[in-house]
Enzyme design. Structure first.
Site, PDB file in Angstrom:
ATOM      1  N   PHE A 110       0.197  -1.775  -0.029  1.00  0.00           N
ATOM      2  CA  PHE A 110      -0.162  -0.046   0.320  1.00  0.00           C
ATOM      3  C   PHE A 110       0.813   1.103  -0.088  1.00  0.00           C
ATOM      4  CE2 PHE A 110       0.750   0.273   4.191  1.00  0.00           C
ATOM      5  CZ  PHE A 110       1.174   0.929   5.171  1.00  0.00           C
ATOM      6  N   LYS A 111       2.093   0.738   0.833  1.00  0.00           N
ATOM      7  CA  LYS A 111       2.714   2.515   0.347  1.00  0.00           C
ATOM      8  C   LYS A 111       3.295   2.860  -0.745  1.00  0.00           C
ATOM      9  CE  LYS A 111       3.737   1.626   4.747  1.00  0.00           C
ATOM     10  NZ  LYS A 111       5.172   1.208   5.227  1.00  0.00           N
ATOM     11  N   ASP A 112       2.781   1.525  -2.219  1.00  0.00           N
ATOM     12  CA  ASP A 112       3.020   2.550  -2.948  1.00  0.00           C
ATOM     13  C   ASP A 112       2.068   4.012  -3.125  1.00  0.00           C
ATOM     14  OD1 ASP A 112       5.277   0.609  -4.153  1.00  0.00           O
ATOM     15  OD2 ASP A 112       3.991  -0.477  -4.734  1.00  0.00           O
ATOM     16  N   THR A 145       8.338  -0.111   3.585  1.00  0.00           N
ATOM     17  CA  THR A 145       8.290   1.498   2.916  1.00  0.00           C
ATOM     18  C   THR A 145       9.952   1.455   2.236  1.00  0.00           C
ATOM     19  OG1 THR A 145       6.603   2.724   4.455  1.00  0.00           O
ATOM     20  CG2 THR A 145       8.825   3.799   3.987  1.00  0.00           C
TER      21      THR A 145
END
Length: 487
Positions: A110-112, A145
């Site tokens: 999800f950090k993308d 991350t």
């Protein structure tokens, strides 16, 4: 109206949006928060695609960035199928329970969503402020991350990035994603200790006035790509709106109906983005904070006492193996409406590794947040049960949240679980949960999991097997400063 930002520890310390993103962390060690939280009209947003929705929401917070820039940047970050056929895709598991898949981006986490956009925000911030200095980015990561930041910033002119991850504290797939990273401006280090040791080491560098002066003399400045940086946090607000609007368009809810979101989190950033969305007007009845065996946030929610003096556990959900949750500071600042009180909590955390908030403040937090945890056995049970019952493959972080959502949601509003990583980043754990035997390597586990489920692994993860390892240095936390000096 211009939106400015102040430190959680000093309301008089003000910056513009672009300045807050450039600095990352306030000079007093606090985190930048918006001076006010804007409100939105849902009817004006529901018809927008993801790129346009992101540009609209970001424009409310990043007021010194032009509309034209934000429109172009969001299209570059999220367009062209970079996040699959539908960004923030919501999948129905059963009546009233949904999974929002946030891992279809370039690094399968999800950090993308933040780190494909954040480099564009940073380079534009430098232009807005006439900053021609060299930018050194320091990143502490518990797993996801690091790779997302490395991929987002690689080969950008005038930028060097160093990532620090806990040695033996990530999955092997996560480690390989970082250790094989391409790019002439990227640097990766394993740190002896856990994520909190790496994060504390990075924060010490950021708040070292002498070091900052030495950097300035070299025309260099430090910033962060962690969620302590507002530029990392603000893009994550968008997918809460996107997920909600998908439920409306599918007929699962009507516009204006309330929903719950259950978020697996260690550093409290992902769920804090949901808090901002709620404050903006998204109909969120409750945000469920899901912890793993490192249950410091769950215990805080139960008692109002935050105590990092406890055993640290390495779990199957390593991105949540955190004892010091940085973004909780932002919530305390907003809900207490007192920078002085927040600064006091953080001083106690720094000196004693603990603090206790007043009962009235905890009561205010409980109006929005629920807290719970899922231990290792229950996490594995949830992976297996979700596969058998819903034919849905969940990674351990998602399973931590699913287990809590099933236990806590009852007959209340529909609940959306944030699915934060591809199950193939943790193939061995998922395979074992499904009753398979680990095969001796992550890539053998990946192939066995594909064979067991019939679900193909992301190609970018399969390709790691053939990439050379570039980084294998292990350092102590107090060596992070020397790395920063070399950037």
């Amino acid at each position: 109206m211009a939106m400015n930002y102040f430190s959680t520890r000093d309301s008089a310390l003000r910056r513009t949006a672009s300045q807050a993103i450039l600095q990352g962390i306030a000079p007093d060690g606090g985190l930048f928060v918006p001076q006010e939280i804007p409100s939105v009209d849902l009817t004006e947003l529901i018809g927008l695609d993801y790129c346009a929705l992101a540009a609209k929401i970001l424009g409310l917070y990043l007021t010194d960035y032009s509309e034209e820039f934000l429109a172009a940047a969001t299209k570059k970050a999220y367009g062209g199928g970079r996040f699959g056929d539908l960004p923030a895709k919501v999948v129905r598991l059963e009546d009233g329970l949904f999974s929002m898949e946030l891992w279809h981006g370039p690094t399968c986490a999800f950090k993308d969503y933040a780190l494909q956009l954040m480099p564009l925000l940073l380079t534009e911030a430098k232009r807005i402020n006439g900053d021609d200095s060299k930018t050194a980015i320091l990143v502490a990561t518990s797993g996801d991350t690091g790779k997302a930041a490395l991929e987002g910033y690689r080969d950008l002119d005038g930028i060097e990035i160093a990532v620090f991850y806990p040695d033996h504290g990530t999955s092997e797939m996560q480690r390989l994603q970082m250790a094989t990273q391409e790019g002439s401006n990227v640097h990766v280090f394993a740190v002896r200790g856990n994520f909190d040791d790496a994060q504390t080491g990075v924060k010490k560098v950021f708040t070292d006035a002498a070091f900052a002066a030495a950097c300035a003399a070299q025309n260099k400045h430090l910033t962060s790509a962690n969620s302590i940086n507002w530029g990392r946090l603000v893009p994550q607000i968008v997918y809460y709106f996107a997920g909600y609007f998908q439920l409306v368009r599918s007929g699962a809810i009507k516009l204006g109906d309330s929903v719950q979101f259950c978020v697996p989190t260690g550093n409290f950033g992902d769920i804090l983005a949901g808090y901002y969305a709620k404050r903006m007007g998204l109909p969120v009845s409750r945000l469920l904070c899901a912890s793993n065996k490192n249950r410091v946030l769950a215990d805080f929610g139960a008692s109002g006492s935050y105590d990092a003096n406890r055993p640290f556990y390495k779990t199957a959900s390593p991105s949540m193996d955190i004892l010091v949750s940085s973004n909780l500071e932002r919530l305390l600042c907003h809900e207490s409406e007192s920078c002085a009180e927040t600064a006091g909590f953080m001083q106690s955390l720094a000196s004693d590794k603990k603090y206790t908030i007043p009962a009235a403040l905890l009561e205010r937090i409980h109006k929005t947040f629920g807290f719970g945890y899922t231990d290792e056995d229950a996490c594995f049970d949830e992976i297996r049960a979700t596969w058998e019952k819903d034919h849905y493959l969940a990674d351990p972080h998602t399973a931590v949240a699913l287990a809590l959502a099933r236990k806590e949601r009852g007959n209340a509003a529909p609940c959306v679980v944030l699915s934060t990583a591809s199950p193939y980043k943790f193939s061995g754990a998922v395979l074992a949960a499904l009753g398979g035997s680990k095969q001796g390597s992550d890539f053998a586990d990946l192939r066995a999991l594909e064979s067991c489920t019939g679900i193909p692994a992301p190609g970018v993860l399969r390709a790691l097997q053939d990439k050379p390892v570039r980084f294998n240095e292990i350092i102590a936390p107090d060596e992070i400063r020397s790395v920063a000096e070399r950037l």
